[in-house]
Motif scaffolding. Structure first.
Motif, mmCIF file in Angstrom:
data_model
loop_
_atom_site.group_PDB
_atom_site.id
_atom_site.type_symbol
_atom_site.label_atom_id
_atom_site.label_comp_id
_atom_site.label_asym_id
_atom_site.label_seq_id
_atom_site.Cartn_x
_atom_site.Cartn_y
_atom_site.Cartn_z
ATOM 1 N N SER A 21 14.254 -2.143 2.021
ATOM 2 C CA SER A 21 14.402 -2.990 3.205
ATOM 3 C C SER A 21 15.536 -4.003 3.068
ATOM 4 C CB SER A 21 13.087 -3.721 3.494
ATOM 5 O OG SER A 21 12.674 -4.471 2.354
ATOM 6 N N ASN A 22 16.068 -4.185 1.850
ATOM 7 C CA ASN A 22 17.219 -5.051 1.591
ATOM 8 C C ASN A 22 16.993 -6.469 2.081
ATOM 9 O OD1 ASN A 22 19.789 -5.559 0.553
ATOM 10 N ND2 ASN A 22 20.779 -5.179 2.538
ATOM 11 N N ARG A 23 15.838 -7.029 1.680
ATOM 12 C CA ARG A 23 15.509 -8.396 2.033
ATOM 13 C C ARG A 23 15.465 -9.245 0.762
ATOM 14 N NH1 ARG A 23 11.073 -8.119 6.914
ATOM 15 N NH2 ARG A 23 12.070 -6.454 8.088
ATOM 16 N N PRO A 24 15.821 -10.520 0.864
ATOM 17 C CA PRO A 24 15.731 -11.385 -0.326
ATOM 18 C C PRO A 24 14.303 -11.405 -0.852
ATOM 19 C CG PRO A 24 17.006 -12.447 1.402
ATOM 20 C CD PRO A 24 16.400 -11.232 2.026
ATOM 21 N N CYS A 25 14.148 -11.146 -2.125
ATOM 22 C CA CYS A 25 12.814 -11.078 -2.725
ATOM 23 C C CYS A 25 12.221 -12.475 -2.851
ATOM 24 C CB CYS A 25 12.881 -10.400 -4.092
ATOM 25 S SG CYS A 25 11.258 -9.992 -4.764
ATOM 26 N N VAL A 26 10.912 -12.576 -2.611
ATOM 27 C CA VAL A 26 10.176 -13.830 -2.672
ATOM 28 C C VAL A 26 9.064 -13.679 -3.698
ATOM 29 C CG1 VAL A 26 8.717 -15.443 -1.383
ATOM 30 C CG2 VAL A 26 10.704 -14.398 -0.274
ATOM 31 N N ASP A 27 8.868 -14.687 -4.530
ATOM 32 C CA ASP A 27 7.760 -14.691 -5.488
ATOM 33 C C ASP A 27 6.474 -15.074 -4.756
ATOM 34 O OD1 ASP A 27 9.301 -13.980 -7.682
ATOM 35 O OD2 ASP A 27 9.819 -16.053 -8.149
ATOM 36 N N VAL A 28 5.688 -14.089 -4.391
ATOM 37 C CA VAL A 28 4.453 -14.323 -3.652
ATOM 38 C C VAL A 28 3.353 -14.727 -4.632
ATOM 39 C CG1 VAL A 28 2.712 -13.311 -2.136
ATOM 40 C CG2 VAL A 28 5.122 -12.666 -1.889
ATOM 41 N N ASP A 29 2.646 -15.814 -4.302
ATOM 42 C CA ASP A 29 1.527 -16.275 -5.118
ATOM 43 C C ASP A 29 0.286 -15.483 -4.699
ATOM 44 O OD1 ASP A 29 -0.218 -17.579 -6.735
ATOM 45 O OD2 ASP A 29 0.030 -19.557 -5.827
ATOM 46 N N TRP A 30 0.190 -14.276 -5.229
ATOM 47 C CA TRP A 30 -0.844 -13.347 -4.785
ATOM 48 C C TRP A 30 -2.253 -13.840 -5.084
ATOM 49 C CZ3 TRP A 30 -0.388 -9.135 -1.768
ATOM 50 C CH2 TRP A 30 0.898 -8.604 -1.563
ATOM 51 N N VAL A 31 -2.441 -14.632 -6.100
ATOM 52 C CA VAL A 31 -3.801 -15.045 -6.478
ATOM 53 C C VAL A 31 -4.114 -16.469 -6.025
ATOM 54 C CG1 VAL A 31 -4.058 -13.452 -8.402
ATOM 55 C CG2 VAL A 31 -2.903 -15.634 -8.764
ATOM 56 N N SER A 32 -3.372 -16.977 -5.071
ATOM 57 C CA SER A 32 -3.702 -18.294 -4.540
ATOM 58 C C SER A 32 -4.887 -18.174 -3.589
ATOM 59 C CB SER A 32 -2.507 -18.899 -3.801
ATOM 60 O OG SER A 32 -2.273 -18.212 -2.585
ATOM 61 N N ALA A 33 -5.714 -19.228 -3.540
ATOM 62 C CA ALA A 33 -6.875 -19.220 -2.657
ATOM 63 C C ALA A 33 -6.449 -19.140 -1.197
ATOM 64 C CB ALA A 33 -7.725 -20.469 -2.904
ATOM 65 N N ASN A 34 -5.337 -19.800 -0.846
ATOM 66 C CA ASN A 34 -4.874 -19.768 0.544
ATOM 67 C C ASN A 34 -4.523 -18.356 0.984
ATOM 68 O OD1 ASN A 34 -5.180 -22.494 1.026
ATOM 69 N ND2 ASN A 34 -3.100 -23.017 0.377
ATOM 70 N N LEU A 35 -3.833 -17.617 0.119
ATOM 71 C CA LEU A 35 -3.468 -16.255 0.473
ATOM 72 C C LEU A 35 -4.703 -15.367 0.551
ATOM 73 C CD1 LEU A 35 -1.168 -14.307 1.082
ATOM 74 C CD2 LEU A 35 -1.059 -13.782 -1.348
ATOM 75 N N MET A 36 -5.652 -15.548 -0.389
ATOM 76 C CA MET A 36 -6.875 -14.759 -0.356
ATOM 77 C C MET A 36 -7.686 -15.012 0.913
ATOM 78 S SD MET A 36 -7.149 -12.767 -2.998
ATOM 79 C CE MET A 36 -5.410 -12.482 -2.712
ATOM 80 N N LEU A 37 -7.612 -16.234 1.425
ATOM 81 C CA LEU A 37 -8.374 -16.586 2.621
ATOM 82 C C LEU A 37 -7.580 -16.368 3.903
ATOM 83 C CD1 LEU A 37 -10.084 -19.839 1.288
ATOM 84 C CD2 LEU A 37 -11.053 -17.535 1.473
ATOM 85 N N GLY A 38 -6.363 -15.782 3.789
ATOM 86 C CA GLY A 38 -5.633 -15.363 4.977
ATOM 87 C C GLY A 38 -4.536 -16.275 5.431
ATOM 88 N N ALA A 39 -4.251 -17.353 4.718
ATOM 89 C CA ALA A 39 -3.209 -18.291 5.156
ATOM 90 C C ALA A 39 -1.882 -17.942 4.498
ATOM 91 C CB ALA A 39 -3.615 -19.720 4.809
ATOM 92 N N ALA A 40 -1.254 -16.850 4.929
ATOM 93 C CA ALA A 40 0.040 -16.458 4.361
ATOM 94 C C ALA A 40 1.153 -17.300 4.964
ATOM 95 C CB ALA A 40 0.296 -14.982 4.653
ATOM 96 N N LEU A 41 2.108 -17.714 4.139
ATOM 97 C CA LEU A 41 3.245 -18.482 4.622
ATOM 98 C C LEU A 41 4.168 -17.590 5.441
ATOM 99 C CD1 LEU A 41 4.117 -20.573 1.444
ATOM 100 C CD2 LEU A 41 2.813 -21.297 3.441
ATOM 101 N N LEU A 42 4.829 -18.173 6.419
ATOM 102 C CA LEU A 42 5.699 -17.413 7.302
ATOM 103 C C LEU A 42 6.798 -16.701 6.525
ATOM 104 C CD1 LEU A 42 6.558 -16.570 10.122
ATOM 105 C CD2 LEU A 42 7.866 -18.699 10.289
#
Length: 578
Positions: free
Chosen positions: A513-534
């Motif tokens: 997809s040729n997009r700048p890679c982002v370090d996603v905090d996969w094990v954060s509570a916010n991400l687990m509960l559905g609050a993904a950053l834009l």
């Protein structure tokens, strides 16, 4: 049939009638029908045969009239045909099924299947002529019943036997012949509204029809509109919370697992969300620490530990025992913990069980007697259907613990492999299908000794032009985190899309997809509960809009749909765990 055979047939009938009179002891006055009166009887066109006959068909035919369907409360052509007794027992594709699975014609399509052989083996005719397929996605090879308004249908004839010898292999299961009206005199307008007792699923339909008949022909026109409101899973009790529904054998009472947080029966049949799966280095998941479970779930309030102390993740004695950050708890390992796992997320409650469908249809037909034995006729059908589906899905990856080199996972210790499994609502879809069919022809019969011979010459053109959009999860973005480690990133259960010397992928672009890679905090509570950053959503998600597939008769060709780099997705089932 020769004259001698005709005479023999008439004599046989007369003898049978005479025998009936003698048996019952009753006398009836018989009027002999002349040969001329018999010839004036209207010929019956039999579905499933190319022969016009004065006798009934040997093959059984079920006839459904629109008057009978209206009395039953049917407002839709698809419902009218699919609710017939011949279709009962066979799985039918309707809006509910086509929005949940990849089906022929795409979401919102409605087809007819007889004998359980599928829509591809059930031939649909429109006024005795084949109707072109409509839809998008899957194999666009069956007629979509959505395209024809119920207001212009006179009756539907369903041939109960197979007719492959007449029509070919697509009629093995049977033939459905839809007959439109040609006898309108005047105009009519109809408005229908259906309101369920619960929210969602309302229907509104309206049509305006007008027609006239004259000495040498007829003309009819109809405009139809239909709107079905979306029904969400959370709007119905039977889809909002899927409980176990178990009973105690001794007492006969319900003994479903209870969610201690609510005091209600746990929705264990729904998709679990916000869990981190723990595995040992073998990947077997046999981590027996304090409780026989490998499901770890966040609870920032700490309520789970208060209600069920056994869910508290024990502090590790040291490497290689696994450890987790504060307010992460073990769930679903047995006893009361079985009711503490998160399921039935808001994303699932807001998913479509019946999609929103909007369609508009124009239909017109006409006929004109050029001579007493020759008729010119024409039909025009145009339809647009738009369907919108709200979906949800799981997404996951595989990570090393902090001790094994993933510096982005502080607090997760031990010789452990983590598989975070959040849920996202980035799984919507929409379709727009434009269908057009035009027929023009001339038909008639001969005089004299060829009076039983009929002919029909026509030209037919049909076109299904459709486009659709899908929300996709980019596989190369998700796989950029797989097995990331400061000891060297090559991948774990999947090959990492960006091999690199460290855990961080900042400064790299995803390869497809040729997009700048982002370090996603996969094990954060916010991400687990559905609050993904834009910015993480932009990194991992996209909406795919392939080229529009088109089907045309008589060539029956399907345009190929190019799969671009934006269409790469993480192939994973929605309702299963990694």
């Amino acid at each position: 049939m020769s004259k001698s055979k005709k005479s023999f047939f008439k004599n046989s009938v007369a003898l049978a009638m005479l025998a009936g009179v003698m048996t019952t002891g009753q006398a009836f006055a018989q009027n002999q029908t002349s040969e001329e009166e018999a010839e004036e009887e209207e010929a019956i066109v039999v579905t499933g045969s190319r022969i016009r006959s004065e006798f009934n068909s040997a093959s059984p035919i079920q006839v459904i009239t629109t008057d009978a369907a209206s009395l039953a409360g049917v407002t839709d052509t698809g419902d009218m045909v699919q609710s017939s007794s011949l279709a009962a027992g066979s799985p039918q594709i309707d809006a509910t099924i086509s929005s949940a699975f990849v089906t022929d014609g795409g979401p919102g399509a409605q087809t007819i299947s007889l004998r359980g052989l599928g829509a591809n083996r059930t031939l649909v005719l429109l006024n005795g002529r084949r109707a072109g397929p409509a839809g998008t996605r899957g194999a666009v090879s069956a007629f979509d019943l959505n395209v024809l308004p119920l207001s212009m249908i006179d009756r539907v004839e369903i041939l109960k036997d197979g007719a492959s010898s007449i029509y070919g292999s697509d009629a093995v299961a049977g033939v459905v012949n839809i007959i439109t009206r040609d006898d309108l005199d005047g105009g009519a307008a109809t408005l229908r509204y259906s309101l369920p007792e619960e929210d969602g699923g309302s229907e509104i339909a309206g049509d305006i029809t007008w027609g006239t008949t004259f000495d040498r022909g007829y003309f009819n026109v109809s405009v139809d509109y239909y709107l079905q409101e979306e029904t969400l899973a959370g709007q119905r009790d039977y889809t909002n919370c899927a409980v176990d529904r178990t009973w105690d054998v001794a007492t006969g009472l319900r003994n479903d697992v209870i969610d201690l947080r609510t005091g209600e029966r746990a929705c264990r049949g729904n998709v679990r969300t916000g869990l981190v799966w723990l595995y040992d280095l073998s990947g077997s998941g046999n981590l027996q620490r304090g409780a026989a479970a490998n499901f770890i779930q966040p609870d920032p309030s700490g309520q789970i530990g208060v209600l069920n102390p056994g869910s508290i993740f024990p502090a590790p004695a040291g490497f290689p025992e696994p450890g987790a950050p504060a307010n992460w708890f073990q769930v679903d390992y047995g006893g009361a913990a079985r009711g503490l796992s998160n399921s039935n997320s808001p994303f699932e409650q807001n998913s479509s069980i019946i999609p929103e469908i909007e369609r508009a249809t124009f239909f017109s037909n006409a006929g004109f007697d050029i001579t007493p034995r020759i008729e010119a006729y024409a039909e025009v059908l145009m339809n647009r259907r738009e369907t919108a589906v709200n979906g949800f899905r799981q997404v996951w990856t595989y990570l090393y613990s902090y001790d094994l080199g993933d510096s982005l996972n502080p607090g997760w210790t031990g010789a452990t492999i983590l598989s975070p499994t959040p849920t996202t609502d980035h799984a919507d879809a929409s379709q727009r299908v434009d269908y057009m069919r035009a027929v023009a022809g001339v038909r008639g019969d001969f005089d004299g000794w060829l009076s039983n011979v009929n002919w029909d010459v026509f030209v037919q053109h049909s076109l299904s032009d459709a486009e659709y959009t899908n929300d996709r999860i980019l596989a190369d973005a998700v796989y950029s985190a797989d097995g990331r480690s400061d000891f060297g990133t090559t991948g774990l259960f999947n090959a990492n899309s960006i091999p690199r010397p460290t855990a961080s992928c900042v400064g790299y672009n995803t390869p497809v997809s040729n997009r700048p890679c982002v370090d996603v905090d996969w094990v954060s509570a916010n991400l687990m509960l559905g609050a993904a950053l834009l910015r993480k959503r932009k990194h991992s998600f996209t909406t795919s809009k392939p080229a529009r597939p088109s089907t045309r008769r008589p060539m029956l060709k399907l345009r190929s749909v190019p799969i671009s780099s934006r269409s790469q997705l993480a192939m994973s089932p929605v309702c299963s765990a990694p």
